[in-house]
Motif scaffolding. Structure first.
Motif, PDB file in Angstrom:
ATOM      1  N   SER A 300      23.083  47.768  62.993  1.00 29.00           N
ATOM      2  CA  SER A 300      22.728  47.376  61.625  1.00 29.00           C
ATOM      3  C   SER A 300      23.940  47.558  60.723  1.00 29.00           C
ATOM      4  O   SER A 300      24.812  48.380  61.022  1.00 29.00           O
ATOM      5  CB  SER A 300      21.580  48.248  61.111  1.00 29.00           C
ATOM      6  OG  SER A 300      21.405  48.052  59.718  1.00 29.00           O
ATOM      7  N   SER A 340      17.236  43.236  64.330  1.00 27.48           N
ATOM      8  CA  SER A 340      16.683  42.862  63.024  1.00 27.48           C
ATOM      9  C   SER A 340      15.305  43.506  62.855  1.00 27.48           C
ATOM     10  O   SER A 340      14.596  43.754  63.832  1.00 27.48           O
ATOM     11  CB  SER A 340      16.535  41.346  62.917  1.00 27.48           C
ATOM     12  OG  SER A 340      15.415  40.909  63.658  1.00 27.48           O
ATOM     13  N   GLU A 345      13.179  48.156  56.935  1.00 25.24           N
ATOM     14  CA  GLU A 345      14.356  47.335  56.578  1.00 25.24           C
ATOM     15  C   GLU A 345      14.008  46.377  55.427  1.00 25.24           C
ATOM     16  O   GLU A 345      13.062  45.603  55.513  1.00 25.24           O
ATOM     17  CB  GLU A 345      14.832  46.526  57.795  1.00 25.24           C
ATOM     18  CG  GLU A 345      16.151  45.798  57.530  1.00 25.24           C
ATOM     19  CD  GLU A 345      16.540  44.853  58.682  1.00 25.24           C
ATOM     20  OE1 GLU A 345      17.471  45.185  59.428  1.00 25.24           O
ATOM     21  OE2 GLU A 345      15.882  43.794  58.806  1.00 25.24           O
ATOM     22  N   HIS A 350      19.068  43.908  55.262  1.00 27.05           N
ATOM     23  CA  HIS A 350      19.363  42.758  56.127  1.00 27.05           C
ATOM     24  C   HIS A 350      20.649  42.045  55.663  1.00 27.05           C
ATOM     25  O   HIS A 350      21.507  41.698  56.480  1.00 27.05           O
ATOM     26  CB  HIS A 350      18.152  41.821  56.114  1.00 27.05           C
ATOM     27  CG  HIS A 350      18.393  40.495  56.741  1.00 27.05           C
ATOM     28  ND1 HIS A 350      18.784  40.351  58.054  1.00 27.05           N
ATOM     29  CD2 HIS A 350      18.312  39.229  56.223  1.00 27.05           C
ATOM     30  CE1 HIS A 350      18.929  39.050  58.320  1.00 27.05           C
ATOM     31  NE2 HIS A 350      18.659  38.364  57.224  1.00 27.05           N
ATOM     32  N   ARG A 394      14.710  36.967  60.059  1.00 27.55           N
ATOM     33  CA  ARG A 394      15.993  37.676  59.868  1.00 27.55           C
ATOM     34  C   ARG A 394      16.878  37.514  61.110  1.00 27.55           C
ATOM     35  O   ARG A 394      18.081  37.320  61.000  1.00 27.55           O
ATOM     36  CB  ARG A 394      15.739  39.162  59.583  1.00 27.55           C
ATOM     37  CG  ARG A 394      15.089  39.365  58.224  1.00 27.55           C
ATOM     38  CD  ARG A 394      14.841  40.834  57.919  1.00 27.55           C
ATOM     39  NE  ARG A 394      13.950  40.942  56.762  1.00 27.55           N
ATOM     40  CZ  ARG A 394      13.459  42.069  56.299  1.00 27.55           C
ATOM     41  NH1 ARG A 394      13.770  43.214  56.871  1.00 27.55           N
ATOM     42  NH2 ARG A 394      12.664  42.072  55.246  1.00 27.55           N
TER      43      ARG A 394
END
Ligand code: SAH
Ligand code: SF4
Ligand code: F3S
Length: 478
Positions: A300, A340, A345, A350, A394
């Motif tokens: 991430s 993702s 999140e 993102h 995403r």
């Protein structure tokens, strides 16, 4: 005498299964009926390497391989638990094997690997026709467990070990192209990334005897292999403690393997951004045959998510590492893994992942949407609160960003001359060779004009690229 059965199939990694047949005779001098095994592997390269250990152990107990599960006495499936989809794929394969068992009641079905370890005896309740459940550290007991199962006893051995590395076992190559080989240098993982099931399925981290690794790589080179990939979940924490000689770190191991021959390419996977050292980078830079390519999963680009994932680094740290890699090894290829839709999140998190991808300029990535795994830290602590459709949306943006990055990385290669190790015919045509360059990019070029063969190096001038593949022309043997 029968010739050894040479099965040359392409290894497909990442949740895809392949049919496997080791290079051992299909039938020996006819005396006693010989028991046949069939093995199919799923998941990461380490699982594929483990299946070669299993083939070696069974070969040592008088079993022979078959590539047709309908002709087998024992069908083994080496499984992966990394995402729910991986487990679903395996369950549908088990369904097919169960049908084969209905017409051959003597057939034994064994589940090996990570799913065996995760589900243990529960697997016998859930999948009634499974006879054996054997975890990744218990393969030495397989012959005994098969005997017990033949006597009607369902067997489970899922003991994890702090020592087992199968260092003394010479793997029997499965589906090999005779050029590229995987060599396990360690097992298990001591990191506790909150999303990840591996520490639970593979147990504590342990390093394999450096001497046995060098021995295996040397033998592979002598047999004609020209590339070894050293495997571990976190290769940077490889450390072999020796009472008699000096300890061996990962950088030292890399150097020792590189010194076997300048014609042996060395790759490794996976590096952890928090652990990869400058010493490793300098070792790569020093040796022409250690490939300038690092798989460095970021997962991430958001610091908040990285912390929830328990990855042990920040976005800034990660980008500083990629900068350092490019400073020490200017033409280094870098690839990544990205997830993702991890728990909580946000759209901003993102966006941070997308912007990190732009900054890091990955040449390639493996991209997934988050799949909650029972028993992991994330499953216990956080809510899997991003709807699947949103995770996939995403992921789609991540994939599109990566495609753009990969295209621009490939455009930069047009006009350069790349040293390519030939792995075999290209998928599309047997008049073209397929190989990979130092940076792990696939290169395809016509065979015409040069007497080259599989396992040789060619200097290839890159003319264009189609998606993920570079297309060129050989200008000389390298
Ligand atoms: N040891 C390696 C990765 C092993 S698993 C490392 O530390 O990077 C391979 C990849 O699968 C991971 O990098 C991660 O991107 C992905 N993965 C692992 N668990 C996952 C999960 N629960 N959901 C989705 N992807 C996952
Ligand atoms: Fe899983 Fe993290 Fe270990 Fe990789 S380093 S295997 S992601 S726990
Ligand atoms: Fe899968 Fe186990 Fe590898 S969960 S990714 S096979 S270590």
């Amino acid at each position: 005498m029968d010739e050894p059965l040479m099965e040359v199939l392409t290894a497909r990694l990442h949740d895809e299964g392949i049919q496997a047949g080791p290079r051992v005779p299909e039938s020996g001098p006819a005396a006693l009926p010989v028991r046949k095994f069939y093995i199919e592997s799923y998941g990461c390269a380490m699982n594929f390497a483990d299946s070669e250990i299993v083939a070696s152990i069974l070969g040592g107990s008088g079993f022979e391989a078959t590539t047709d599960f309908r002709r087998a006495d024992v069908v083994l499936i080496n499984t992966c638990s990394i995402r729910e989809k991986a487990e679903q794929t395996i369950r549908s394969r088990l369904h097919i094997f169960r049908q084969a068992k209905r017409s051959n009641s003597g057939l034994l079905i064994g589940v090996l690997g990570c799913m065996a370890e995760r589900l243990k005896a529960k697997l016998l309740e859930e999948e009634k026709l499974v006879d054996l459940v054997v975890g990744p550290d218990s393969y030495r007991t397989l012959p005994v467990l098969i005997d017990a199962a033949e006597d009607g006893q369902k067997s489970v051995n899922v003991l994890l070990s702090r020592e087992e590395t199968y260092a003394d076992i010479s793997p029997v190559k499965l589906n090999s192209n005779g050029v590229n080989a995987f060599v396990s240098i360690m097992r298990g993982c001591n990191n506790m990334c909150s999303f990840c099931v591996v520490p639970f399925t593979r147990g504590r981290e342990r390093s394999r005897d450096a001497g046995s690794i060098i021995h295996e790589c040397t033998e592979l080179f002598v047999e004609g292999y020209r590339e070894v990939t050293l495997l571990g979940q976190n290769v940077d924490s490889y450390h072999w403690y020796s009472e008699k000689e000096e300890d061996v770190t990962f950088a030292m191991l890399l150097e020792k393997v590189a010194c076997i021959s300048p014609d042996l390419r060395v790759r490794f996977s996976t590096s952890h951004p928090k652990d990869i050292t400058d010493e490793v980078l300098f070792t790569i830079a020093r040796h022409g045959n250690i490939c300038n390519y690092i798989h460095l999963p970021v997962q991430s680009g958001s610091n908040r998510i990285l912390q929830l994932m328990n990855r042990g680094y920040t976005r800034e740290w990660y980008l500083a590492r990629t900068n350092r890699i490019r400073e020490i090894i200017p033409d280094c290829g870098i690839s990544s893994d990205i997830i993702s839709g991890f728990c909580t999140e946000t759209e901003d998190d993102h966006a941070e992942t997308l912007s990190l991808m732009e900054d890091a300029k990955f040449d390639m990535s493996y991209m997934y949407f988050y799949s909650e795994r029972p028993g992991t830290l994330a499953a216990k602590r956080y809510t899997d609160d991003i709807p699947e459709a949103e995770k996939k949306r995403r992921l789609d943006e991540i994939v599109k960003t990566q495609n753009r990055m990969s295209r621009s990385s490939n455009m930069k290669d047009i006009g350069i001359i790349s040293k390519v190790l030939i792995e075999g015919d290209s998928k599309k045509s047997n008049t073209d060779w397929m190989g990979r360059n130092d940076q792990n990019k696939v290169v395809v070029f016509p065979k015409l004009g040069h007497t080259l063969t599989k396992g040789e190096y060619a200097n290839v001038k890159i003319g264009r690229s189609t998606g993920a593949t570079l297309i060129g022309e050989a200008i000389s043997k390298a």
